[in-house]
Design a protein around this motif. Structure first.
Motif, short mmCIF file in Angstrom:
data_model
loop_
_atom_site.label_atom_id
_atom_site.label_comp_id
_atom_site.label_asym_id
_atom_site.label_seq_id
_atom_site.Cartn_x
_atom_site.Cartn_y
_atom_site.Cartn_z
N PHE A 90 -15.50 25.47 -43.15
CA PHE A 90 -15.93 26.57 -42.28
C PHE A 90 -16.36 27.79 -43.08
N GLU A 91 -17.31 28.54 -42.52
CA GLU A 91 -17.74 29.77 -43.16
C GLU A 91 -16.72 30.89 -42.97
N ASN A 92 -16.04 30.90 -41.82
CA ASN A 92 -15.00 31.89 -41.52
C ASN A 92 -13.73 31.14 -41.11
N PRO A 93 -13.05 30.52 -42.09
CA PRO A 93 -11.93 29.64 -41.74
C PRO A 93 -10.70 30.37 -41.20
N ALA A 94 -10.02 29.66 -40.32
CA ALA A 94 -8.75 30.11 -39.77
C ALA A 94 -7.96 28.85 -39.40
N TYR A 95 -6.69 29.04 -39.14
CA TYR A 95 -5.90 27.90 -38.69
C TYR A 95 -4.79 28.37 -37.77
N ILE A 96 -4.31 27.41 -36.99
CA ILE A 96 -3.13 27.59 -36.14
C ILE A 96 -2.11 26.57 -36.61
N LYS A 97 -0.87 27.02 -36.74
CA LYS A 97 0.23 26.19 -37.23
C LYS A 97 1.26 26.10 -36.10
N ILE A 98 1.58 24.87 -35.68
CA ILE A 98 2.51 24.66 -34.57
C ILE A 98 3.60 23.67 -35.02
N PRO A 99 4.86 24.02 -34.83
CA PRO A 99 5.93 23.06 -35.16
C PRO A 99 5.80 21.81 -34.29
N ILE A 100 5.99 20.66 -34.90
CA ILE A 100 5.81 19.41 -34.16
C ILE A 100 6.80 19.30 -33.00
N ASN A 101 7.97 19.93 -33.11
CA ASN A 101 8.95 19.83 -32.02
C ASN A 101 8.51 20.57 -30.77
N GLU A 102 7.40 21.30 -30.82
CA GLU A 102 6.83 21.94 -29.63
C GLU A 102 6.04 20.96 -28.77
N PHE A 103 5.72 19.79 -29.33
CA PHE A 103 4.89 18.80 -28.64
C PHE A 103 5.75 17.72 -28.00
N ASP A 104 5.23 17.16 -26.93
CA ASP A 104 5.76 15.92 -26.38
C ASP A 104 5.24 14.83 -27.32
N LEU A 105 6.12 14.22 -28.10
CA LEU A 105 5.69 13.24 -29.11
C LEU A 105 4.95 12.06 -28.51
N SER A 106 5.17 11.78 -27.23
CA SER A 106 4.47 10.65 -26.61
C SER A 106 3.00 10.96 -26.36
N THR A 107 2.56 12.21 -26.61
CA THR A 107 1.15 12.58 -26.46
C THR A 107 0.44 12.69 -27.81
N LEU A 108 1.11 12.28 -28.89
CA LEU A 108 0.53 12.38 -30.23
C LEU A 108 0.31 11.01 -30.83
N SER A 109 -0.88 10.81 -31.39
CA SER A 109 -1.15 9.64 -32.22
C SER A 109 -1.60 10.13 -33.59
N PHE A 110 -1.55 9.25 -34.57
CA PHE A 110 -1.82 9.62 -35.95
C PHE A 110 -2.67 8.57 -36.64
N THR A 111 -3.55 9.01 -37.51
CA THR A 111 -4.23 8.10 -38.43
C THR A 111 -3.95 8.61 -39.83
N TYR A 112 -3.72 7.68 -40.75
CA TYR A 112 -3.48 8.06 -42.14
C TYR A 112 -4.84 8.28 -42.77
N GLY A 113 -5.28 9.52 -42.70
CA GLY A 113 -6.64 9.90 -43.07
C GLY A 113 -7.41 10.23 -41.81
N ASP A 114 -8.60 10.74 -41.99
CA ASP A 114 -9.47 11.08 -40.87
C ASP A 114 -9.83 9.81 -40.09
#
Length: 179
Positions: A90-114
């Motif tokens: 990004f030209e003007n980068p920013a980020y948001i950081k959220i603790p994983i315990n704030e999420f319902d884990l059943s709504t998260l999936s993961f890939t090892y890499g993009d």
């Protein structure tokens, strides 16, 4: 564990191309190419939107097979832990950081890499995590086995994996952190 979402300040957080029509998403990418030629999005190929939607369909199907809770058609994207390399997108980068315990884990999936190299038919290195989508408990096992890609492959020298992608299939937590 923290999940990070990187974005361009001029766009705002969690603006998802996949929430647009194909035509509108392509138009937006063309606008980015004109107005922000140094942004990663300006280098995306012409069929990027169709490819992305295809990989999202694959992820949705795999997540449903694992009884994941799908509350939105296209996921929001985050990564496991900080990945400074993503600021270079990004030209003007920013980020948001959220603790994983704030999420319902059943709504998260993961890939090892993009998701793109993970599901791409062009990447055939036979690594166990290719073409795979994981639940939280399973990605923890891979992290224990291999570590975080941003630590062992920060410069991309050892393959396409530079972070662990998180697909967030709900707006609930994100709406609490983004106003």
């Amino acid at each position: 564990m923290y999940l990070y979402h990187y974005y361009d300040k001029s766009d705002g957080a969690f603006k998802n191309l996949s929430d647009l029509t194909v035509e509108d998403a392509k138009e937006l990418l063309l606008k980015i190419k004109r107005e922000r030629p140094n942004a990663l999005a300006s280098a995306r190929h012409e069929s990027y939107i169709e490819t992305r939607l295809g990989y999202e369909d694959m992820a949705r199907r795999l997540f449903a097979e694992k009884d994941g809770k799908i509350l939105r058609k296209a996921p929001h994207y985050m990564v496991v832990e900080a990945c400074p390399w993503l600021c270079s997108w990004f030209e003007n980068p920013a980020y948001i950081k959220i603790p994983i315990n704030e999420f319902d884990l059943s709504t998260l999936s993961f890939t090892y890499g993009d998701m793109h190299p993970t599901f791409s038919p062009r990447v055939n290195d036979r690594k166990e995590y290719r073409k795979q989508l994981y639940l939280y408990k399973d990605i923890l096992k891979l992290i224990n086995k291999y570590g975080l890609p941003q630590e062992w492959n920060a410069d991309g020298r050892y393959g396409p994996e530079r972070y662990i992608e998180v697909q967030v299939w709900s707006d609930e937590t994100i709406s609490r952190f983004v106003k």
